[in-house]
Design a protein around this motif. Sequence first.
Motif, PDB file in Angstrom:
ATOM      1  N   UNK A   1       3.733   2.714   5.020  1.00  0.00           N
ATOM      2  CA  UNK A   1       3.766   3.702   3.948  1.00  0.00           C
ATOM      3  C   UNK A   1       5.048   3.650   3.126  1.00  0.00           C
ATOM      4  N   UNK A   2       5.776   2.553   3.174  1.00  0.00           N
ATOM      5  CA  UNK A   2       7.056   2.515   2.471  1.00  0.00           C
ATOM      6  C   UNK A   2       7.125   1.316   1.528  1.00  0.00           C
ATOM      7  N   UNK A   3       7.727   1.534   0.374  1.00  0.00           N
ATOM      8  CA  UNK A   3       8.015   0.450  -0.567  1.00  0.00           C
ATOM      9  C   UNK A   3       9.369   0.740  -1.205  1.00  0.00           C
ATOM     10  N   UNK A   4      10.023  -0.306  -1.698  1.00  0.00           N
ATOM     11  CA  UNK A   4      11.362  -0.135  -2.272  1.00  0.00           C
ATOM     12  C   UNK A   4      11.348   0.863  -3.427  1.00  0.00           C
ATOM     13  N   UNK A   5      10.244   0.859  -4.211  1.00  0.00           N
ATOM     14  CA  UNK A   5      10.189   1.702  -5.409  1.00  0.00           C
ATOM     15  C   UNK A   5      10.170   3.192  -5.091  1.00  0.00           C
TER      16      UNK A   5
END
Length: 364
Positions: free
Chosen positions: A119-123
């Motif tokens: 559930x994680x992205x850099x953005x």
Amino acid sequence: MQMAVKVAKVTLLALLAGGFYLLATWKHAERDHIRSAPVTLTKACGQKLARYALAAGDRYESPYVRQHTGTAVVLRGYSEEDVRAIERGCNIIDDTQGRQAGDVSLERWNAKRYIRGDHLACTHCHQSAGDKQDAQGNRLKGSLHLGTSWAMADMYDRFTGLLLPFELRQMQCFINSSNGYKPNISDDVIRDITAYSRFLSAALDLKIGNHYDEQGIDEIAASATNKQGDDYVRGEQLFKEKCQVCHGPAASGREVAGQLIAPAIAGPNAWNSQSRNYFNYVSTILPGFICRNMPLGQEGTLTNQECRDIAFYIGNLPRPAGDKQGPLMALKQQVLMRTLPPLLRFMDNGSHEDATHHAAQQAQ
């Protein structure tokens, strides 16, 4: 007999060495193939890089700079390989786990392998693929702008007391803010993110070594509030009113048709408790991020006190332990993540039923 054993051992070692050589050769060829393959951009990256007129050529002139300064700034251009690296870097920031990719292994350098959970992205921290601007094209403070971060280059870190190069700061993000694993400093993931960040810096005509207001986050200290202190109960109520609709009642993120609408900010898919997003680690960064960027589309509507209360609440929700916090802390966090959310829901439902029963009695 002894000679036969020796021959068998030598043969086994030769087979192992040959196997490792073939594996290394195959991986090397695979990397070369991926580096030379065309990149399918995410929608956000396609629009962003087209606006900056990214293309291979001997010279590069940013339309953004001409539009905002009236002056043409011509720089050395980019090769086809440079362009693909920049495109991959943007994709990694915008879609770190390749949810929009047709073939993750080809199009994203498989950045997902460095992150636990899904559930994680850099953005989610580096807003708008690391290049958040207002309608007039002004860079926005507190959005962790990657172009200004690159211009800052090596940064003195006041928490660790170390001078951190840009690549090492990325590695810290993968370990803590993504609750994942550290890529090698020469890994293609690090190289591509660096190429994209450096391009943003050039496209916006930022000067390396200069200070820009968009660097990092303008933190909110307790002294910047009305000094009522940070309150878990107020924060919980505000979360339900302002944040729950996107992040879900347990703050575990929200998906629609396989696409992640909002990231997990608590639970097993969230950042770990070594991250600076964790309120108990540094109590000023998360409130600053919330005030500048949330609720999405209504930025700037929360007061400093509300941002600190929300940060205090979500910063103390259960999440994974960091790698350096030891097995006991890891066990404690795992127990909390599994028992606290259902317990809170049970208590909420009980309170709701009591209130309904009381209201019914009053009506009689």
